[in-house]
Design a protein around this motif. Structure first.
Motif, PDB file in Angstrom:
ATOM      1  N   LYS A   3       0.838  -1.216  -0.107  1.00 21.29           N
ATOM      2  CA  LYS A   3       0.128  -0.012   0.084  1.00 21.29           C
ATOM      3  C   LYS A   3       0.782   1.155  -0.105  1.00 21.29           C
ATOM      4  O   LYS A   3       2.109   1.327   0.550  1.00 21.29           O
ATOM      5  CB  LYS A   3      -0.885  -0.006   1.050  1.00 21.29           C
ATOM      6  N   VAL A   4       0.265   2.297  -0.580  1.00 22.61           N
ATOM      7  CA  VAL A   4       1.219   3.460  -0.704  1.00 22.61           C
ATOM      8  C   VAL A   4       0.773   4.815  -0.145  1.00 22.61           C
ATOM      9  O   VAL A   4      -0.792   4.895   0.099  1.00 22.61           O
ATOM     10  CB  VAL A   4       1.146   3.989  -2.294  1.00 22.61           C
ATOM     11  N   ALA A   5       1.395   5.417   0.517  1.00 24.36           N
ATOM     12  CA  ALA A   5       0.961   6.646   1.455  1.00 24.36           C
ATOM     13  C   ALA A   5       1.379   7.856   0.840  1.00 24.36           C
ATOM     14  O   ALA A   5       2.278   7.843   0.012  1.00 24.36           O
ATOM     15  CB  ALA A   5       1.461   6.677   2.867  1.00 24.36           C
ATOM     16  N   ILE A   6       0.543   9.045   0.817  1.00 25.53           N
ATOM     17  CA  ILE A   6       1.026  10.341   0.608  1.00 25.53           C
ATOM     18  C   ILE A   6       1.703  11.029   1.881  1.00 25.53           C
ATOM     19  O   ILE A   6       1.012  11.102   2.887  1.00 25.53           O
ATOM     20  CB  ILE A   6      -0.284  11.156   0.173  1.00 25.53           C
ATOM     21  N   LYS A   7       2.912  11.017   1.869  1.00 20.56           N
ATOM     22  CA  LYS A   7       3.892  10.926   3.197  1.00 20.56           C
ATOM     23  C   LYS A   7       4.025  12.447   3.554  1.00 20.56           C
ATOM     24  O   LYS A   7       3.601  13.052   4.514  1.00 20.56           O
ATOM     25  CB  LYS A   7       5.108  10.574   2.724  1.00 20.56           C
ATOM     26  N   GLU A   8       4.062  13.521   2.409  1.00 20.52           N
ATOM     27  CA  GLU A   8       4.075  14.893   2.766  1.00 20.52           C
ATOM     28  C   GLU A   8       3.857  15.508   1.513  1.00 20.52           C
ATOM     29  O   GLU A   8       3.687  14.995   0.286  1.00 20.52           O
ATOM     30  CB  GLU A   8       5.498  15.315   3.212  1.00 20.52           C
ATOM     31  N   TYR A   9       3.769  17.054   1.552  1.00 18.67           N
ATOM     32  CA  TYR A   9       3.185  17.750   0.469  1.00 18.67           C
ATOM     33  C   TYR A   9       3.663  19.169   0.744  1.00 18.67           C
ATOM     34  O   TYR A   9       3.741  19.669   1.881  1.00 18.67           O
ATOM     35  CB  TYR A   9       1.505  17.810   0.243  1.00 18.67           C
ATOM     36  N   ALA A  10       3.936  19.976  -0.306  1.00 16.38           N
ATOM     37  CA  ALA A  10       4.332  21.518  -0.129  1.00 16.38           C
ATOM     38  C   ALA A  10       3.623  22.350  -1.437  1.00 16.38           C
ATOM     39  O   ALA A  10       3.259  21.615  -2.503  1.00 16.38           O
ATOM     40  CB  ALA A  10       5.688  21.595  -0.033  1.00 16.38           C
ATOM     41  N   TYR A  11       3.244  23.383  -1.058  1.00 23.51           N
ATOM     42  CA  TYR A  11       2.651  24.384  -2.256  1.00 23.51           C
ATOM     43  C   TYR A  11       3.186  25.709  -1.775  1.00 23.51           C
ATOM     44  O   TYR A  11       3.284  26.370  -0.923  1.00 23.51           O
ATOM     45  CB  TYR A  11       1.270  24.494  -1.746  1.00 23.51           C
ATOM     46  N   CYS A  12       3.575  26.163  -3.028  1.00 22.48           N
ATOM     47  CA  CYS A  12       4.137  27.661  -3.034  1.00 22.48           C
ATOM     48  C   CYS A  12       3.484  28.505  -4.137  1.00 22.48           C
ATOM     49  O   CYS A  12       3.251  27.955  -5.021  1.00 22.48           O
ATOM     50  CB  CYS A  12       5.857  27.532  -3.112  1.00 22.48           C
ATOM     51  N   LEU A  13       3.673  29.714  -3.891  1.00 22.97           N
ATOM     52  CA  LEU A  13       3.532  30.918  -5.122  1.00 22.97           C
ATOM     53  C   LEU A  13       4.593  31.762  -5.141  1.00 22.97           C
ATOM     54  O   LEU A  13       5.257  32.304  -4.202  1.00 22.97           O
ATOM     55  CB  LEU A  13       2.137  31.622  -4.618  1.00 22.97           C
ATOM     56  N   ASN A  14       4.844  32.119  -6.304  1.00 24.32           N
ATOM     57  CA  ASN A  14       5.790  33.202  -6.685  1.00 24.32           C
ATOM     58  C   ASN A  14       5.150  34.248  -7.150  1.00 24.32           C
ATOM     59  O   ASN A  14       4.483  34.299  -8.409  1.00 24.32           O
ATOM     60  CB  ASN A  14       7.001  32.636  -7.451  1.00 24.32           C
ATOM     61  N   HIS A  15       5.107  35.618  -6.584  1.00 24.59           N
ATOM     62  CA  HIS A  15       4.273  36.815  -6.997  1.00 24.59           C
ATOM     63  C   HIS A  15       5.231  37.524  -7.927  1.00 24.59           C
ATOM     64  O   HIS A  15       6.352  38.047  -7.580  1.00 24.59           O
ATOM     65  CB  HIS A  15       4.222  37.552  -5.834  1.00 24.59           C
TER      66      HIS A  15
END
Length: 516
Positions: A3-15
């Motif tokens: 089985k597979v997990a979504i271990k971590e995540y990141a979201y960024c924006l550049n203005h």
């Protein structure tokens, strides 16, 4: 299969309003064809400041600065009701200002393509030194810069495109070939901006996962850009180039393209690699699309709005074996839009939502939230493109009614409770379901949700090769509780007694058989 997990995540924006003003496709071609037109003059007066950009509620929702419930409670129009006391940093990442982003682009350049003016480079270096993710090995890649006369000569005589900050030229992006359009200064600017956004998202992901760069096994990049030369214009490889800057020395990588559906395809591919045991830690990431900045600016300006498409979006997701805590991806419920499925909204929704649910014995009401094409409606509605997320949720609700899993009277409640407001930049691959993964996983870990469906849809007809549409979906669920197996252990004497009892039973049975 693991089985597979979504271990971590990141979201960024550049203005990046000045990159948008000069190199977003809409103003770029307006300037090329009409010169400094009335539209461009109006656009220059509609540019948001950095403070306005970080106070904009959808931007804070994207980086995890506010929850989606808080976004829904915020008074609209969002651009007229800014958030107070907000930070550049959110739970998932950050909103980086344009001057620092230009510095990051220079850091990501390995072919001396980006030139920054000396004093500007020094100012940016001072700011980046205060950045929590910019270590010495990354910062040493920032060049000391060039004198302005050298930059001016590159622009005037050698086809470089200027880079701006505060309305002034502070650098340039050079071309890498005399006549190859794929290596022109404009295309290279697109690609390096995309790469830099991917690097920023990856650095935030590694920090959130408390993970060393060397622990990443494989990187899949899934933006909409194409890197190559005139002999193979889409050859790649963004993935390895991003990993190189972030220090992922043990990783390999490749690019996956599928227009807006690309990120969901990439996540399914990553999960399959981990489930099969081929890889342990796979990162799926993407930078933003520079040409799509200010794409709808003509309509925003016409309606007296600020030009809202000034954000390059980027994200990174870590896929790893199930750990009993992280939300899991269901690989037995991957939806696909086959070639023969048809291109109507109903046909696409049936292929991507109904069929995968039916395959695992679930119905429409078993999914807490659906996430598909999460474009910010405040950007799309003035341009006549409608409320894209709402249209998707209406179609899912209508199909649930058709399949007799929902009463028609319950459609409004279904859309409100199982859909969501769009909050992502309009950059094709960025809004297509993936921005909700972070919020979904947080809600699953907090016990607020059990299950979500991520839906990516692609416009293959844009390449003029086929009229087909495309799509793919998968499910995120809470992890199954670990079952501890109890193994009973016997002493030697107990084993001996058990064997003797069995032998006695066999002997008794044989006596009875002989008597008969």
């Amino acid at each position: 299969m693991r089985k597979v997990a979504i271990k971590e995540y990141a979201y960024c924006l550049n203005h990046t309003p000045e990159l948008a003003y000069h190199y977003g496709n809409t103003p770029f071609w307006e300037r090329k064809i009409k010169g400094e037109s009335e539209f461009l003059l109006s656009l220059s007066k509609s540019i948001r400041t950095y403070d306005e950009a970080i106070g904009y509620a959808p931007n804070q929702a994207f980086i995890g600065g506010i929850s989606l419930e808080e976004l829904e409670a915020q008074q609209t129009p969002w651009y007229q009701n800014p958030l107070k006391d907000v930070s550049r940093y959110g739970t998932f990442g950050e909103i980086m200002p344009e001057d620092e982003f230009l510095g990051l682009m220079d850091i990501c350049d390995v072919f001396d393509i980006i030139w920054l003016e000396q004093s500007f480079s020094k100012k940016v270096e001072d700011k980046l030194q205060a950045h929590p993710l910019m270590n010495s090995s990354i910062l040493q890649r920032l060049e000391k810069g060039h004198i302005f006369e050298e930059i001016e000569k590159e622009i005037r005589e050698d086809g470089a495109v200027p880079l701006y900050s505060g309305g002034e030229i502070v650098g340039c992006c050079r071309k890498a070939h005399e006549f190859d359009e794929c290596l022109s200064s404009y295309v290279l600017l697109e690609n390096i901006a995309c790469k830099a956004g991917g690097v920023l998202a990856l650095l935030h992901l590694l920090k959130r996962a408390n993970m060393k760069p060397e622990e990443v096994d494989f990187i899949i990049e899934c933006s909409e850009e194409a890197a190559g030369d005139m002999n193979q214009r889409g050859g790649g490889n963004f993935a390895k180039s991003i990993g190189e800057i972030a220090g992922c020395s043990n990783a390999s990588g490749c690019d996956i393209r599928g227009f807006c559906a690309g990120p969901v395809y990439a996540l399914v591919d990553a999960a399959a690699q981990v489930a099969s045991g081929v890889r342990e830690n796979v990162v799926v990431l993407a930078g933003g699309a520079l040409p799509k900045l200010y794409m709808n600016a003509r309509d925003h300006v016409k309606k007296g709005m600020p030009a809202l498409e000034d954000m390059l979006g980027n994200f990174a997701v870590l896929i790893a074996p199930e750990d009993g805590e992280s939300p899991v991806m269901r690989l037995d419920a991957v939806g696909k839009h086959s070639i023969g499925a048809g291109a109507s909204p109903q046909a696409i929704t049936e292929a991507l939502v109904y069929k995968p649910l039916k395959r695992i014995g679930l119905g429409f009401l078993d999914v807490d939230k659906y996430a598909a094409e999460l474009q910010n409606p405040e950007i799309t509605l003035p341009a006549g493109a409608g409320n894209v997320p709402e249209a998707n949720f209406k179609m899912i609700a209508a199909l649930a009614v058709m399949k007799k899993e929902l009463d028609k009277a319950g459609m409004t409640d279904f859309i409100k409770t199982r859909g969501m407001l769009g909050f992502a930049p309009t950059q094709g691959h960025i809004p297509s379901g993936v921005p909700f993964i972070g919020h979904a996983c947080e809600n699953i870990k907090n016990g607020k949700m059990k299950r979500a469906m991520i839906i990516g849809k692609g416009s293959l007809f844009l390449a003029r090769l086929t009229n087909l549409s495309d799509g793919v979906s998968f499910m995120i669920e809470a992890p199954s509780p670990a079952v501890e197996e109890k193994v009973e252990t016997l002493t030697k004497e107990e084993i001996k007694d058990t064997i003797l009892e069995v032998l006695a039973d066999i002997a008794e049975s044989l006596k009875g058989a002989n008597a008969k």
